[in-house]
Scaffold this motif. Structure first.
Motif, PDB file in Angstrom:
ATOM      1  N   THR A   5       0.832  -1.200   0.000  1.00  0.00           N
ATOM      2  CA  THR A   5       0.000   0.000   0.000  1.00  0.00           C
ATOM      3  C   THR A   5       0.872   1.257   0.000  1.00  0.00           C
ATOM      4  O   THR A   5       0.576   2.225  -0.705  1.00  0.00           O
ATOM      5  CB  THR A   5      -0.942  -0.006   1.224  1.00  0.00           C
ATOM      6  N   ALA A   6       1.971   1.230   0.745  1.00  0.00           N
ATOM      7  CA  ALA A   6       2.853   2.400   0.838  1.00  0.00           C
ATOM      8  C   ALA A   6       3.553   2.718  -0.477  1.00  0.00           C
ATOM      9  O   ALA A   6       3.798   3.888  -0.785  1.00  0.00           O
ATOM     10  CB  ALA A   6       3.885   2.178   1.941  1.00  0.00           C
ATOM     11  N   VAL A   7       3.883   1.695  -1.286  1.00  0.00           N
ATOM     12  CA  VAL A   7       4.622   1.944  -2.535  1.00  0.00           C
ATOM     13  C   VAL A   7       3.711   1.962  -3.758  1.00  0.00           C
ATOM     14  O   VAL A   7       4.190   2.134  -4.876  1.00  0.00           O
ATOM     15  CB  VAL A   7       5.749   0.905  -2.748  1.00  0.00           C
ATOM     16  N   GLU A   8       2.424   1.822  -3.548  1.00  0.00           N
ATOM     17  CA  GLU A   8       1.495   1.689  -4.673  1.00  0.00           C
ATOM     18  C   GLU A   8       1.538   2.880  -5.626  1.00  0.00           C
ATOM     19  O   GLU A   8       1.519   2.711  -6.843  1.00  0.00           O
ATOM     20  CB  GLU A   8       0.073   1.480  -4.154  1.00  0.00           C
ATOM     21  N   GLU A   9       1.610   4.108  -5.099  1.00  0.00           N
ATOM     22  CA  GLU A   9       1.612   5.279  -5.978  1.00  0.00           C
ATOM     23  C   GLU A   9       2.897   5.392  -6.788  1.00  0.00           C
ATOM     24  O   GLU A   9       2.865   5.708  -7.971  1.00  0.00           O
ATOM     25  CB  GLU A   9       1.399   6.556  -5.158  1.00  0.00           C
ATOM     26  N   SER A  10       4.024   5.121  -6.161  1.00  0.00           N
ATOM     27  CA  SER A  10       5.299   5.278  -6.861  1.00  0.00           C
ATOM     28  C   SER A  10       5.681   4.062  -7.714  1.00  0.00           C
ATOM     29  O   SER A  10       6.445   4.197  -8.660  1.00  0.00           O
ATOM     30  CB  SER A  10       6.418   5.579  -5.864  1.00  0.00           C
ATOM     31  N   HIS A  11       5.162   2.908  -7.373  1.00  0.00           N
ATOM     32  CA  HIS A  11       5.487   1.669  -8.102  1.00  0.00           C
ATOM     33  C   HIS A  11       4.227   0.824  -8.282  1.00  0.00           C
ATOM     34  O   HIS A  11       4.107  -0.265  -7.702  1.00  0.00           O
ATOM     35  CB  HIS A  11       6.537   0.863  -7.343  1.00  0.00           C
ATOM     36  N   PRO A  12       3.275   1.280  -9.079  1.00  0.00           N
ATOM     37  CA  PRO A  12       1.994   0.569  -9.185  1.00  0.00           C
ATOM     38  C   PRO A  12       2.126  -0.860  -9.710  1.00  0.00           C
ATOM     39  O   PRO A  12       1.422  -1.757  -9.252  1.00  0.00           O
ATOM     40  CB  PRO A  12       1.163   1.442 -10.117  1.00  0.00           C
ATOM     41  N   ARG A  13       3.007  -1.080 -10.659  1.00  0.00           N
ATOM     42  CA  ARG A  13       3.150  -2.440 -11.221  1.00  0.00           C
ATOM     43  C   ARG A  13       3.739  -3.390 -10.183  1.00  0.00           C
ATOM     44  O   ARG A  13       3.287  -4.532 -10.058  1.00  0.00           O
ATOM     45  CB  ARG A  13       4.028  -2.390 -12.467  1.00  0.00           C
ATOM     46  N   LEU A  14       4.740  -2.901  -9.452  1.00  0.00           N
ATOM     47  CA  LEU A  14       5.338  -3.722  -8.399  1.00  0.00           C
ATOM     48  C   LEU A  14       4.292  -4.048  -7.329  1.00  0.00           C
ATOM     49  O   LEU A  14       4.193  -5.191  -6.869  1.00  0.00           O
ATOM     50  CB  LEU A  14       6.528  -3.005  -7.751  1.00  0.00           C
ATOM     51  N   ALA A  15       3.505  -3.066  -6.938  1.00  0.00           N
ATOM     52  CA  ALA A  15       2.471  -3.280  -5.930  1.00  0.00           C
ATOM     53  C   ALA A  15       1.469  -4.330  -6.394  1.00  0.00           C
ATOM     54  O   ALA A  15       1.076  -5.213  -5.629  1.00  0.00           O
ATOM     55  CB  ALA A  15       1.767  -1.962  -5.607  1.00  0.00           C
ATOM     56  N   GLN A  16       1.063  -4.236  -7.655  1.00  0.00           N
ATOM     57  CA  GLN A  16       0.102  -5.203  -8.197  1.00  0.00           C
ATOM     58  C   GLN A  16       0.701  -6.612  -8.205  1.00  0.00           C
ATOM     59  O   GLN A  16       0.039  -7.587  -7.806  1.00  0.00           O
ATOM     60  CB  GLN A  16      -0.301  -4.794  -9.626  1.00  0.00           C
ATOM     61  N   THR A  17       1.955  -6.740  -8.620  1.00  0.00           N
ATOM     62  CA  THR A  17       2.615  -8.048  -8.657  1.00  0.00           C
ATOM     63  C   THR A  17       2.750  -8.615  -7.240  1.00  0.00           C
ATOM     64  O   THR A  17       2.497  -9.799  -7.007  1.00  0.00           O
ATOM     65  CB  THR A  17       4.003  -7.924  -9.317  1.00  0.00           C
TER      66      THR A  17
END
Length: 138
Positions: free
Chosen positions: A101-113
């Motif tokens: 949740t914390a990195v979702e804005e800066s790394h959306p693809r990583l967060a989704q994976t």
């Protein structure tokens, strides 16, 4: 049937885990209850004095039982141990969710994976492949 709530110290938890690996030889003729010798506790990386105190508490809780010259874990002891391990794993997974949740804005693809991996929808291999291909593109 729910387990009784048994609070263990770190050393009692460690001793219980050790006893799950293998029973601990004890002498039962002591008036204080079963006692392990210093060599057996040292060989397992346990503090002897702490082990003697913890052993009597684990017996009192019904988590271990002296039997035929050794101390063995009871079914309740096994259940308490694995319930604690489950709690630790759940806390770690909670940390992964909060990190995602914390990195979702800066790394959306990583967060989704990471979410898909945590939910068991993709394998670790697929997650790594996705992360590497994203890094190479970006």
């Amino acid at each position: 049937m729910s387990l009784p709530h048994i609070l263990l110290t770190d050393s009692q938890t460690h001793l219980l885990a050790e006893l799950l690996l293998a029973p601990l030889p004890v002498r039962e003729e002591s008036s204080r209850g079963p006692e392990a010798n210093k060599e057996d506790t040292a060989a397992r990386g346990l503090d002897h004095d702490t082990t003697l105190v913890d052993l009597s508490r684990l017996i009192a809780f019904g988590l271990v039982v002296p039997k035929a010259g050794s101390v063995k874990v009871t079914d309740l002891g096994m259940a308490v141990h694995y319930e604690r391990q489950l709690g630790i794993a759940q806390a770690r997974l909670g940390d992964v969710v909060r990190f995602t949740t914390a990195v979702e804005e800066s790394h959306p693809r990583l967060a989704q994976t990471l979410r898909l991996l945590a939910q068991g929808e993709i394998s670790l291999s697929a997650a790594v492949t996705d992360a590497v291909s994203t890094e190479q593109r970006g």
